[in-house]
Design a protein around this motif. Structure first.
Motif, PDB file in Angstrom:
ATOM      1  N   PRO A   9       0.755  -1.257  -0.139  1.00  0.00           N
ATOM      2  CA  PRO A   9       0.179   0.245  -0.251  1.00  0.00           C
ATOM      3  C   PRO A   9       1.373   1.512  -0.082  1.00  0.00           C
ATOM      4  CG  PRO A   9      -0.860  -1.512   1.887  1.00  0.00           C
ATOM      5  CD  PRO A   9       0.540  -1.981   0.939  1.00  0.00           C
ATOM      6  N   LEU A  10       2.234   1.642   0.858  1.00  0.00           N
ATOM      7  CA  LEU A  10       2.422   2.475   0.756  1.00  0.00           C
ATOM      8  C   LEU A  10       3.658   3.063  -0.929  1.00  0.00           C
ATOM      9  CD1 LEU A  10       3.355   4.674   2.300  1.00  0.00           C
ATOM     10  CD2 LEU A  10       5.624   3.604   3.234  1.00  0.00           C
ATOM     11  N   LEU A  11       3.794   1.769  -0.512  1.00  0.00           N
ATOM     12  CA  LEU A  11       4.510   1.457  -2.472  1.00  0.00           C
ATOM     13  C   LEU A  11       4.066   2.609  -2.674  1.00  0.00           C
ATOM     14  CD1 LEU A  11       7.231  -0.868  -2.303  1.00  0.00           C
ATOM     15  CD2 LEU A  11       7.421   1.331  -0.992  1.00  0.00           C
ATOM     16  N   GLU A  12       2.000   1.892  -3.704  1.00  0.00           N
ATOM     17  CA  GLU A  12       1.531   2.397  -4.094  1.00  0.00           C
ATOM     18  C   GLU A  12       1.329   3.781  -4.073  1.00  0.00           C
ATOM     19  OE1 GLU A  12      -0.268   0.539  -6.415  1.00  0.00           O
ATOM     20  OE2 GLU A  12       0.333  -1.204  -6.796  1.00  0.00           O
ATOM     21  N   GLN A  13       1.454   3.939  -3.197  1.00  0.00           N
ATOM     22  CA  GLN A  13       0.648   5.379  -2.739  1.00  0.00           C
ATOM     23  C   GLN A  13       1.934   6.348  -3.502  1.00  0.00           C
ATOM     24  OE1 GLN A  13      -0.024   5.460   1.853  1.00  0.00           O
ATOM     25  NE2 GLN A  13      -1.813   7.196   1.093  1.00  0.00           N
ATOM     26  N   ILE A  14       3.042   5.728  -2.667  1.00  0.00           N
ATOM     27  CA  ILE A  14       4.272   6.443  -3.776  1.00  0.00           C
ATOM     28  C   ILE A  14       4.461   7.091  -5.345  1.00  0.00           C
ATOM     29  CG2 ILE A  14       6.892   6.717  -3.434  1.00  0.00           C
ATOM     30  CD1 ILE A  14       6.955   5.923  -0.666  1.00  0.00           C
ATOM     31  N   LYS A  15       4.307   5.381  -5.623  1.00  0.00           N
ATOM     32  CA  LYS A  15       4.099   5.338  -6.847  1.00  0.00           C
ATOM     33  C   LYS A  15       2.801   6.321  -7.982  1.00  0.00           C
ATOM     34  CE  LYS A  15       2.482   1.392  -8.716  1.00  0.00           C
ATOM     35  NZ  LYS A  15       0.686   1.987  -9.154  1.00  0.00           N
TER      36      LYS A  15
END
Length: 1091
Positions: free
Chosen positions: A859-865
């Motif tokens: 989820p966090l990596l998705e948010q950043i991307k």
């Protein structure tokens, strides 16, 4: 002769010049230097300074003895004679800074001023520096100057010092500050104040200060006392204004301008209502109040009807009237009552012809005329201003307008004595009926009638006024002619004209006239308690006024330099003296020197303080103690200081001192280690003190965004020193505060912090502050944190949860960092949109993605991307650069092939939309991708994904308006595509060539014409070469050639169309012809596409 007591401060210049010349010519060996020094210094110490605040002139006695003593000291030093004793201290206290007065129960305040003449003070400072050329006297002088600073308050409230506008004006009077739109109040109150009998009445009125029902009178008394006795340029009438209520009992709104005549009636009504007795009320009304008679006199019978009414100002019509006398004549002549409007005489019981008029019965000593310059237009339903010329005399006989004169016995009235009044004030309105400004011209009542002295009171400004210009400045009328757009001439009306006239009975005025200098007015007595309070304020003001002098700043610098020199090699060494000198320099810097823009004296003071820090690590420790103890130091020197050079110098001091302590006194630098070997507490470490001071000044950031760069620059410099600094800053909550600052327009304000949040929200709504240094601080602090770790509670010490050299965020920090709207992380997006945080944010993104505990996808990596990808489609396209750079870092460390594919695809999709902006930035993204190494992925994965989407990103860049972009795109295609094919037949590359060829054909055929971007033959050179290279790998060469030739014809048409459009634009052809050409081009495109 120099020993005589009659030396004149204004006319003794030549005598002292002669004495100095003779003293210089006499042989030093024949001089009794000690006697000369003793005699002259004694005269200077005992000399009574005669100063007038606001109009200081050179006192030749002071400068004469000062120059003689300076020469005497120089000669004594050359002969090795010590003559100083405690003279410097006495001269300092008599001429430069007088001691604050102390009073017994029955003592009266006595004005005692130092020398205020700037050049003279400079010479006295030079003498004092020479006299303290020994350790003992130098230490005493440092102490004296330290004691000048108030202990419990700042010298000056503002961050900018305009010393030239502080002191009472040369005219000798004090103005009133305009609190918003209170010029109407100021103009009237100065008229009332300059009426000495009215002022005396108010000042002497016996009231109970603690009685809330009399607070308006009390504050008026205080206001008049300050206007009379204060040394300041202007008094703020804040308390007086806040005590005024309207007829509904509501406090008046200072933002709304009132009509001054209406305010006059209101304030007199309110003042009379607070008088403690009927006797005082009657006396109060007698100053400006009189009585008039409404009279109806029959022409057919002897009967007269009369009704008496009070008045405070005579209302004068000016429309259709040219002079005050004409208006007053119409005022008393009245109107004829005849015909249908006959008067009903109750005595005769019949209707008779009569005259209805208004007569003056009792005329006060102080008479006010209200000139009715405003009228209400029933057609437009708006007020308008009458700018007609209206003259008024400097003296007027009011007898002809009285009931006595106009009564039945008018013959006796004509022979009666005159009742003369003289003009003493004019209240002017400048502007229109809807908006304007009030100011006053006022006569000094103490000046003789033959040569009256007048002043202009314009809010804070008080200046001399020439009464001969009253007709031009006050009558109104026209001011020349001008022409309109049609060439017609018309007269320009003056926007300024008299609105209220103030007259005083001549007999009263002549009795108060005295011959004296206008700068020294005869003061009226005021209550002792109030007099002592104002006297204390004046003493403080004079001290502040003298300290905010560049000569004083330079004196402090020389004193510190002398102290450093005298104690440099002293044995035994006592640091307390050096500490005092350092504190004096820092106080002077913070409270005085940095309040001036580009002050050379302030710059020199910075340099001497830097020398103190260079030579002594203990001084560095004292510096940080001072920062911690002075709560407003960093606010004044950095956060709210408007001058960039002063802020830069302060940052240099802080970082130098911090590095000094870090290297030479690590045991007190901080933080203490867990073994507890240090004797110092964590709160006593230098790092903790500095961070505490910086955090304490945080809220000041709401007032000025131009200081953000320096404030966060200092934080960035501290955090970049190492892990210790970052740990302390995390512990102090800087990361949380930075995140909160970036989100304040999205967060719910905590209780009692609504105003703070509102101000920061306004910054984000209206401005775009530079966030480069803020981003650097956040990047440095986040380099020690890993948001993938489970957040700790806000009240927990994150160092206890360290994992693989990383700390977790606390709960609030994690919520702030991951806060998203429309699938975008607001903190990351805002920092990148500022275009100043690219490098720091790229490192931050890389650290989060490559974390050892980070999942492959989550989820966090998705948010950043998603946040980074959402920043790519932007107009102008070059502003996508920070997002593109962060995406490169993301790709370089991600473990997910899916993320790589999505990122390259999404960026490729946007390239055809960039237009004429952002070509180099988007090309750089693909150039960097081509050489990127990701250790978590297969070696050729990134390049394969570039080839997968080459048909999307390459054609727009090959036909981009910038030749450099086109050339470099072709080279990039050679590197990733054509060169690999030369090494052998590779299916992936061959498919890429096929896609590229089709993409180029499609882009030029269908998309490029609709972009309407400028182009010529060179625009297509690169793409045509690339197509030729693609053709080498085509199996059906005939089909390729046919399509290629058709494309060339289309390109020729596009270029021709571009040239024709340029010609049409330059010749300004009709729009219909342009439209037909465009339609023809679209038809040709459709025909081409169908074949």
């Amino acid at each position: 002769m120099l020993d005589q007591p009659w030396l004149d401060p204004k006319s003794s210049a030549e005598m002292f010049q002669t004495a100095l010349l003779n003293f210089n010519e006499v042989s030093p060996e024949s001089l009794d230097i000690e006697t000369c020094f003793k005699t002259w210094s004694s005269r200077l110490i005992k000399y009574e300074v005669n100063e007038v605040v606001g109009c200081s002139n050179e006192d030749f006695v002071i400068t004469g003895f000062t120059r003689l003593l300076t020469r005497c000291v120089s000669l004594a030093r050359s002969r090795g004679i010590h003559v100083y004793n405690d003279v410097a201290e006495d001269i300092f206290q008599n001429l430069l800074f007088r001691p604050m007065a102390t009073y017994t129960e029955n003592s009266q305040p006595i004005e005692s001023l130092p020398c205020l003449h700037g050049p003279s003070r400079s010479e006295i400072y030079t003498l004092v520096i020479q006299l303290v050329n020994d350790p003992e006297n130098c230490v005493k002088m440092v102490k004296h100057n330290l004691h000048l600073f108030p202990k419990d308050q700042s010298l000056h409230d503002g961050f900018h010092a305009d010393r030239g506008r502080w002191a009472r004006s040369v005219a000798g009077h004090v103005g009133l500050q305009n609190m918003s739109n209170t010029c109407y109040l100021n103009s009237l109150m100065t008229q009332l104040f300059m009426n000495r009998t009215f002022r005396a009445f108010i000042l002497e009125m016996p009231i109970d200060q603690a009685d809330e029902s009399q607070k308006l009178i009390h504050f008026l008394k205080v206001l008049f006392a300050r206007m009379q006795n204060s040394y300041t340029k202007a008094v703020e009438p804040k308390d007086f204004v806040e005590a005024i209520t309207d007829y509904e009992g509501e406090q008046i709104d200072i933002a709304v301008q009132m009509d001054v005549d209406e305010f006059f009636n209101l304030i007199f009504d309110r003042l009379e209502g607070q008088m403690p007795s009927m006797e005082l009320k009657s006396s109060f009304r007698s100053h400006y109040g009189g009585q008039l008679v409404q009279q109806v006199k029959s022409n057919e019978c002897p009967h007269i009807s009369e009704r008496t009414e009070p008045f405070s100002a005579i209302q004068c019509d000016i429309k259709g009237k040219s002079t005050l006398q004409e208006s007053l004549k119409a005022y008393v002549e009245g109107e004829i009552m005849d015909g249908d409007n006959k008067y009903s005489c109750t005595t005769c019981d019949r209707h008779v012809d009569a005259v209805k008029r208004t007569c003056l019965k009792d005329i006060p000593n102080h008479l006010i005329f209200h000139l009715k310059r405003f009228e209400f237009d029933l057609q437009t339903m708006h007020r308008s201003k009458i700018n007609d010329s209206f003259e008024f005399p400097t003296s007027i006989d009011m007898k002809p307008y009285t009931i006595e004169y106009l009564s039945g016995d008018e013959k006796n009235g004509e022979n009666s004595s005159r009742d003369m009044f003289e003009l003493v004030g004019v209240l002017v309105h400048s502007g229109t009926a809807e908006s304007g400004h009030y100011y006053s011209y006022i006569r000094n009542r103490l000046s003789p009638s033959g040569a009256p002295e007048w002043f202009e009171f314009n809010d804070s400004e008080v200046s001399a006024f020439d009464p001969s210009t009253i007709p031009a400045a006050c009558y109104g009328g026209t001011d020349g002619v001008t022409r309109d757009a049609m060439g017609q001439t018309y007269a320009l009306s003056k926007p300024y004209s008299a609105y209220m006239l103030f007259y005083e009975r001549s007999s009263l005025l002549s009795s108060s006239t005295v011959n004296q200098d206008s700068a020294v007015q005869t003061r009226l007595s005021i209550p002792r308690e109030l007099e002592l309070e104002i006297h204390s304020e004046n003493e403080y003001f004079i001290r502040k006024y003298c300290m905010f002098d560049n000569n004083h700043i330079e004196f402090i610098r020389k004193l510190l330099d002398q102290q450093q020199r005298l104690f440099k090699n002293s044995i035994p060494y006592d640091h307390i003296h050096e500490k005092r000198a350092l504190i004096l320099g820092l106080d002077t810097l913070e409270q005085i020197a940095t309040r001036f823009k580009d002050s050379t004296e302030g710059e020199a003071l910075f340099n001497i303080l830097n020398i103190y820090l260079i030579n002594c690590p203990e001084c560095c420790l004292e510096f940080f103690d001072w920062l911690c103890q002075k709560e407003e130091a960093i606010t004044n020197l950095l956060v709210c200081n408007p001058y960039g050079k002063a802020r830069a110098n302060f940052l240099r001091l802080v970082m130098f001192a911090l590095n000094q302590v870090r290297r030479k006194r690590p045991e007190v630098y901080g933080p203490i280690d867990e073994s507890g070997d240090h004797d110092i507490e964590y709160e006593d470490t230098v790092l903790y003190k500095l961070c505490t001071s910086l955090m304490r000044s945080w809220n000041g950031l709401q007032w000025s965004i131009k200081t953000w760069g320096d404030y966060f620059g200092l934080l960035a410099s501290i955090s970049a020193l190492g892990e210790t600094e970052k740990v302390v800053m995390l512990d102090m909550g800087f990361l949380k505060k930075i995140m909160e600052l970036l989100l304040m327009d999205h967060l719910q304000a905590p209780r009692k912090m609504e105003y703070l949040f509102e101000n920061f929200a306004k910054i984000w709504a209206k401005r775009r502050p530079s966030l480069g240094n803020l981003g650097s601080v956040m990047g440095e602090l986040m380099s020690l944190c890993d948001p993938h770790l489970t957040p700790c509670r806000d009240d927990e010490n994150r160092t206890h949860f360290r994992h693989l050299s990383k700390f977790p965020l606390n709960a609030t920090e994690y919520d702030y960092f991951s806060f998203s709207t429309k699938s975008q992380m607001q903190i990351l997006s805002r920092l990148l949109e500022s275009q100043t945080t690219t490098e720091s944010m790229a490192r931050l993104v890389a650290n989060i993605v490559k974390s050892e505990v980070a999942p492959v996808e989550g989820p966090l990596l998705e948010q950043i991307k998603n946040t980074l990808l959402a920043g790519v489609p932007v107009d102008p396209a070059q502003e996508a650069e920070p997002f593109l750079m962060c995406l490169l870092y993301f790709v370089s460390v991600t473990k997910s092939p899916n993320y790589v594919r999505e990122i390259i695809r999404r960026v490729s999709d946007e390239v055809p939309t960039i237009g004429t902006d952002g070509g180099s930035e988007h090309l750089l993204f693909f150039q960097e991708l081509a050489v990127l190494k990701n250790l978590h992925l297969k070696p050729y994965l990134i390049k394969w994904r570039m080839i997968d989407y080459v048909a999307l990103w390459a054609p727009p860049l090959l036909t981009y308006c910038d030749a450099t972009v086109r050339e470099n795109t072709e080279k990039l295609l050679d590197d990733i595509l054509f060169d690999s094919l030369q090494d052998g037949d590779r299916p992936k590359a061959r498919k890429g060539v096929e896609d590229l060829m089709n993409g180029c054909f499609t882009f030029i055929e269908s998309k490029l014409p609709r972009l309407r971007q400028p182009c010529d033959e060179k625009t297509f050179e690169n793409v045509l070469r690339v197509l030729e290279k693609c053709g080498e790998y085509q199996d059906d060469e005939e089909t390729f050639r046919a399509r290629s030739n058709a494309l060339r014809l289309l390109i020729e048409k596009i270029i021709l169309e571009e040239e024709e459009d340029a010609d049409l634009a330059s010749d300004e052809w009709g729009g219909s012809e342009i439209g037909s050409d465009t339609h023809e081009m679209e038809v040709q495109l459709d025909e081409y596409n169908s074949t």
